[in-house]
Write a protein that holds these residues in place. Structure first.
Motif, PDB file in Angstrom:
ATOM      1  N   PRO A 276       0.826  -1.216   0.000  1.00  0.00           N
ATOM      2  CA  PRO A 276       0.000   0.000   0.000  1.00  0.00           C
ATOM      3  C   PRO A 276       0.855   1.259   0.000  1.00  0.00           C
ATOM      4  N   ALA A 277       0.439   2.225  -0.815  1.00  0.00           N
ATOM      5  CA  ALA A 277       1.214   3.466  -0.954  1.00  0.00           C
ATOM      6  C   ALA A 277       1.029   4.375   0.244  1.00  0.00           C
ATOM      7  N   SER A 278      -0.150   4.324   0.894  1.00  0.00           N
ATOM      8  CA  SER A 278      -0.452   5.258   1.985  1.00  0.00           C
ATOM      9  C   SER A 278      -0.327   4.614   3.356  1.00  0.00           C
ATOM     10  N   ILE A 279       0.624   3.699   3.485  1.00  0.00           N
ATOM     11  CA  ILE A 279       0.791   2.972   4.738  1.00  0.00           C
ATOM     12  C   ILE A 279       1.246   3.912   5.860  1.00  0.00           C
ATOM     13  N   THR A 280       0.726   3.689   7.080  1.00  0.00           N
ATOM     14  CA  THR A 280       1.066   4.532   8.226  1.00  0.00           C
ATOM     15  C   THR A 280       2.066   3.822   9.125  1.00  0.00           C
ATOM     16  N   ARG A 281       2.575   4.543  10.117  1.00  0.00           N
ATOM     17  CA  ARG A 281       3.632   3.998  10.967  1.00  0.00           C
ATOM     18  C   ARG A 281       3.158   2.915  11.916  1.00  0.00           C
ATOM     19  N   ASN A 282       1.837   2.769  12.128  1.00  0.00           N
ATOM     20  CA  ASN A 282       1.376   1.662  12.975  1.00  0.00           C
ATOM     21  C   ASN A 282       0.867   0.497  12.145  1.00  0.00           C
ATOM     22  N   ILE A 283       1.134   0.519  10.839  1.00  0.00           N
ATOM     23  CA  ILE A 283       0.868  -0.612   9.946  1.00  0.00           C
ATOM     24  C   ILE A 283       2.213  -1.067   9.384  1.00  0.00           C
ATOM     25  N   TYR A 284       2.512  -2.349   9.520  1.00  0.00           N
ATOM     26  CA  TYR A 284       3.764  -2.874   8.971  1.00  0.00           C
ATOM     27  C   TYR A 284       3.448  -3.682   7.717  1.00  0.00           C
TER      28      TYR A 284
END
Length: 485
Positions: A276-284
């Motif tokens: 995913p391009a819009s991954i956040t810091r609490n998603i690995y």
């Protein structure tokens, strides 16, 4: 003249799981039938008040050796052909070794908290980076070791993880790590390089292992490894973290297949054809050994946070009784400590219950409902990040066997919820080994051939409609407490 016919030997693969509380070894035939399984308990302990949680790697190896010898006594080679072996373990645990592969100190386990300060420092250095470094990462543990124990650090030749070290004991090679375990050391699978923060933090490049792809042949059981374990000198396959091994064993094999682990906490993973391009810091995001991506996340809540009066443990009888109280009028957020990391990130999160339950069954029902709602919320956040979640959720973990929770989850998620007959990490490691030595490197084919459904729950429209209303009120209770905006 009488002739004798040679009996064809049964092809078998071996998976080894180095868990915190024990070593598990499973021997599985290529159709997915477990022909032998054993467990060797470990003195797991718990983190001390200072956050210390360690184990001696020699205890892991002793357990592997005992189980290997038991396996070979149970499965004589004249009847069974062992094709290969793969290892899995907890991710984030650090094993620092000298030039001979001997640990310079006890292993620092994944939940050891002494690297918290190192994690904060690393996040300051890496501000704006894609990774939120934590004490659970092996990189931060290595930094703690360098700063706190310089004499041990001087002896370090290689920084490894339990999977890497046990694989090294089997093959005699202590310079290799797989890409899934190396993620928490700072390896970036997209580029095939180490994150620049690793070298900037002061970790010597020479101490980092050579990275191979999970599922790749890395060697054979060496003469010494064979003598100690009893295993023949068969191929050894690069392993994976226990989370990815569980995902493999869950039965998820195609793009969009989701997997929820209902263990102590909730863990989400979804197979995706792209990162995913819009991954956040609490998603690995792991690279699945099949070549698909596996974005995911983990919560601090889950079945392990369920609390019942008098320390009563959930039972089948309580499970059935809870059905009478669903959907629950009571909203709660079961969490053992303080702070949540997903589906929202808030260090001030505390557990709550909106009213006192009339009895234990009602209180249990409210907590099961909360777990189903947090699971739904998590998949919604993953979808908002660009992860496509398909029609089936594969369940793993101890609470996956709860019929009431499975029924509740299917209707809350509006998806088919399934559970396979054997979904432990050692079984997943065995499937990974089979993909390399029997299925021509096709992991998805191995998963479909070796996993077998044991339970299926479909959404119930009436229950789902009533749960939709309750879900909105549940989120509002969390928002009202300031847990998310």
């Amino acid at each position: 003249m009488a002739t004798s016919m040679e009996t064809k030997r049964l092809p078998v693969v071996v998976g080894i799981d180095v868990g915190t509380s024990g070593i598990r070894l499973s021997a599985v035939d290529i159709s997915g039938q477990v022909v032998w399984s054993g467990n060797e308990p470990l003195a797991a302990g718990h983190p001390t008040a200072e956050g210390i949680h360690e184990q001696h790697p020699s205890d892991w190896w002793s357990g592997v050796c005992r189980l290997g010898r038991e396996l070979m006594r149970a499965l004589p080679l004249e009847d069974h052909e062992i094709l290969g072996v793969a290892v899995t373990s907890t991710s984030g645990t650090l094993v620092a070794v000298d030039g001979c592969g001997n640990p310079v100190r006890p292993a620092i386990l994944y939940d050891d908290q002494r690297a918290s300060f190192a994690a904060r420092e690393l996040n300051l250095q890496d501000a704006g980076g894609a990774t939120c470094w934590a004490a659970s990462h092996s990189l931060t543990k290595a930094l703690w070791l360098r700063n706190a124990e310089p004499r041990s650090w001087e002896r370090v030749v290689r920084l490894l993880h339990p999977t890497d070290w046990i694989t090294g004991k089997l093959t005699g090679q202590f310079d290799i790590a797989d890409h899934s375990n190396a993620l928490k050391m700072g390896f970036e699978v997209e580029t095939g390089e180490w994150n620049g923060i690793v070298e900037r933090s002061g970790i010597r490049k020479a101490t980092l292992p050579r990275i191979v792809r999970s599922g790749e042949l890395v060697g054979r059981v060496c003469v010494e490894g064979s003598a100690q374990t009893g295993l023949p000198e068969v191929p050894v396959i690069a392993g994976v973290t226990d989370g990815i091994a569980g995902l493999i064993a869950s039965g998820a094999a195609s793009c969009g297949d989701a997997n929820t682990t209902l263990g102590t906490t909730l863990v989400w993973k979804v197979l995706s054809d792209r990162k995913p391009a819009s991954i956040t810091r609490n998603i690995y995001c792991h690279l699945h050994p099949s070549g698909l991506w596996a974005p995911g996340a983990a919560s601090n809540t889950g079945p392990g946070s369920i609390s019942l009066p008098g320390g009563v443990r959930p039972s089948e009888e309580l499970d059935v009784a809870a059905l009478n109280y669903l959907p629950s009028r009571i909203f709660c957020y079961p969490i053992s400590g303080m702070g949540e990391r997903f589906p929202f990130l808030n260090s001030e999160t505390r557990g709550f219950m909106t009213s006192e339950p009339a009895n234990m069954s009602e209180g249990y029902a409210a907590q099961l409902q909360a777990i189903a709602f947090v699971e739904r919320w998590g998949y919604e956040v993953l979808q908002q990040s660009g992860v496509w979640v398909g029609a089936t959720v594969y369940s793993t973990g101890g609470a996956a066997s709860s019929k009431t929770l499975s029924r509740l989850r299917a209707s809350a998620l509006n998806r088919r919820v399934v559970r396979c007959s054997d979904s432990n990490a050692a079984f997943g490691a065995a499937i990974l080994a089979a993909s390399a030595v029997y299925y021509g490197g096709q992991l998805s084919e191995a998963i479909r051939s070796m996993t077998h459904l044991a339970q299926t729950n479909l959404p119930e429209s009436d229950l789902g409609s009533r749960l939709n209303d309750a879900y909105g009120r549940f989120q509002e209770e969390c928002r009202r407490r300031g847990y998310y905006a």
